[in-house]
Design an enzyme around this catalytic site. Structure first.
Site, PDB file in Angstrom:
ATOM      1  N   THR A 143       0.785  -1.230   0.000  1.00 40.14           N
ATOM      2  CA  THR A 143       0.000   0.000   0.000  1.00 40.14           C
ATOM      3  C   THR A 143       0.819   1.283   0.000  1.00 40.14           C
ATOM      4  OG1 THR A 143      -0.217  -0.188   2.409  1.00 40.14           O
ATOM      5  CG2 THR A 143      -2.032  -1.045   1.065  1.00 40.14           C
TER       6      THR A 143
ATOM      7  N   ILE B 210       7.830   1.348  -1.982  1.00 40.40           N
ATOM      8  CA  ILE B 210       8.318   0.458  -3.029  1.00 40.40           C
ATOM      9  C   ILE B 210       7.248  -0.559  -3.416  1.00 40.40           C
ATOM     10  CG2 ILE B 210      10.038  -1.314  -3.574  1.00 40.40           C
ATOM     11  CD1 ILE B 210      11.996   0.197  -1.742  1.00 40.40           C
TER      12      ILE B 210
ATOM     13  N   ASN C 226       8.197  -7.484   0.042  1.00 38.83           N
ATOM     14  CA  ASN C 226       8.585  -6.099   0.277  1.00 38.83           C
ATOM     15  C   ASN C 226       8.301  -5.616   1.695  1.00 38.83           C
ATOM     16  OD1 ASN C 226       8.989  -3.102  -0.522  1.00 38.83           O
ATOM     17  ND2 ASN C 226       6.847  -3.159   0.124  1.00 38.83           N
TER      18      ASN C 226
ATOM     19  N   TYR D 213      18.666  -4.101  11.900  1.00 35.66           N
ATOM     20  CA  TYR D 213      18.108  -3.836  10.567  1.00 35.66           C
ATOM     21  C   TYR D 213      19.080  -4.298   9.483  1.00 35.66           C
ATOM     22  CZ  TYR D 213      16.052  -1.538   6.548  1.00 35.66           C
ATOM     23  OH  TYR D 213      15.498  -1.297   5.310  1.00 35.66           O
TER      24      TYR D 213
ATOM     25  N   LYS E 277      18.730  -7.553   6.835  1.00 40.19           N
ATOM     26  CA  LYS E 277      18.785  -7.382   5.387  1.00 40.19           C
ATOM     27  C   LYS E 277      19.971  -8.139   4.783  1.00 40.19           C
ATOM     28  CE  LYS E 277      15.104  -4.884   4.930  1.00 40.19           C
ATOM     29  NZ  LYS E 277      13.905  -5.454   4.262  1.00 40.19           N
TER      30      LYS E 277
END
Length: 257
Positions: free
Chosen positions: A10, A13, A86, A148, A152
């Protein structure tokens, strides 16, 4: 017509992927936590592009949410041809300033959900002999920057490893590593962005176009901008000890405020 499933669709990206894939004629399955925004997004994309759009409300920080999406990806009667993992978020604060509950929630969304959804999609795709998975990571994966960056980095290593294991099956996997993108990401995390130079910002629509081009070319890693490609080139040749200090100082300058 092929179908793409996008988590975190929504905004940012995810929304850019939805716009581009709908304009290219793909049917969509949109996944996010906000049912109202999902329905509004689905209506807009259907009316504008004439594609079929399905919505699934799911919180990927929960087992039920992950299972809901995994079940949709495993449905052989309505196959998903492209998965865009995502969904993600950032926590404001340094290590030990962030609660353990929030750290574990991040790992749930960034790692466990990506693992389980990639596995569900890839198994069904391998049976058909075709399909693609894009796991959205970050250039933070290449520098030591707490939970974080570590989460990733896991996404990158996992994706490239699976891509090798599934080579020759018709299933393509790619880790997408953007830099700063103008989205709701920082606002939701309560992070200030006024101190980030303009040249570091990327446009979400251009980023998605470059990512899809890289996926079509069979890349397993996409850093979709020359500026960040150059920066990551410097990271590769910088000693890890020095890199840690630079990363910490840069994080304090350009990170959460």
């Amino acid at each position: 017509m092929t179908t793409a499933l996008i988590t975190g669709s929504t905004a940012g990206i995810g929304a850019a992927f939805a716009r581009r894939l709908a304009s290219d004629g793909h049917n969509l399955v949109l996944v996010a936590r906000d049912t109202k925004r999902l329905q509004e997004q689905a209506t807009e994309l259907h009316d504008r592009h004439g594609v079929e759009v399905e919505v699934r409300t799911a919180d990927l920080a929960t087992d039920d949410g992950i299972e809901t999406v995994a079940a949709r990806l495993s449905d052989r009667r309505a196959p998903v041809d492209l998965l865009i993992n995502n969904a993600g978020f950032g926590n404001k604060g340094r290590y030990l300033d962030v609660s353990m509950a929030d750290e574990l929630k991040m790992l749930k969304v960034h790692c466990e959900a990506v693992l389980r959804l990639t596995s569900a999609a890839s198994e069904a795709m391998r049976e058909r002999g075709r399909g693609g998975v894009v796991n959205v990571a970050s250039v933070a994966a290449f520098v030591p920057r707490g939970t974080y960056g570590a989460s990733k980095a896991w996404v990158v290593q996992f994706t490239q490893g699976v891509a090798k294991d599934l080579a020759g099956t018709g299933v393509r996997l790619m880790a997408l590593c953007p830099g700063f993108v103008r989205t709701e990401f920082h606002q939701r995390a309560g992070m200030g962005t006024d101190n980030i130079p303009n040249w570091m910002w990327l446009d979400a629509d251009k980023l998605v176009a470059a990512a899809l081009s890289d996926l079509a070319r069979g890349k397993t890693l996409s850093i979709p901008d020359p500026r960040y490609k150059a920066l990551m080139g410097l990271v590769k040749v910088t000693p890890r000890g020095l890199l840690g200090g630079v990363s910490s100082r840069t994080g304090r300058k350009y990170g959460p405020q």
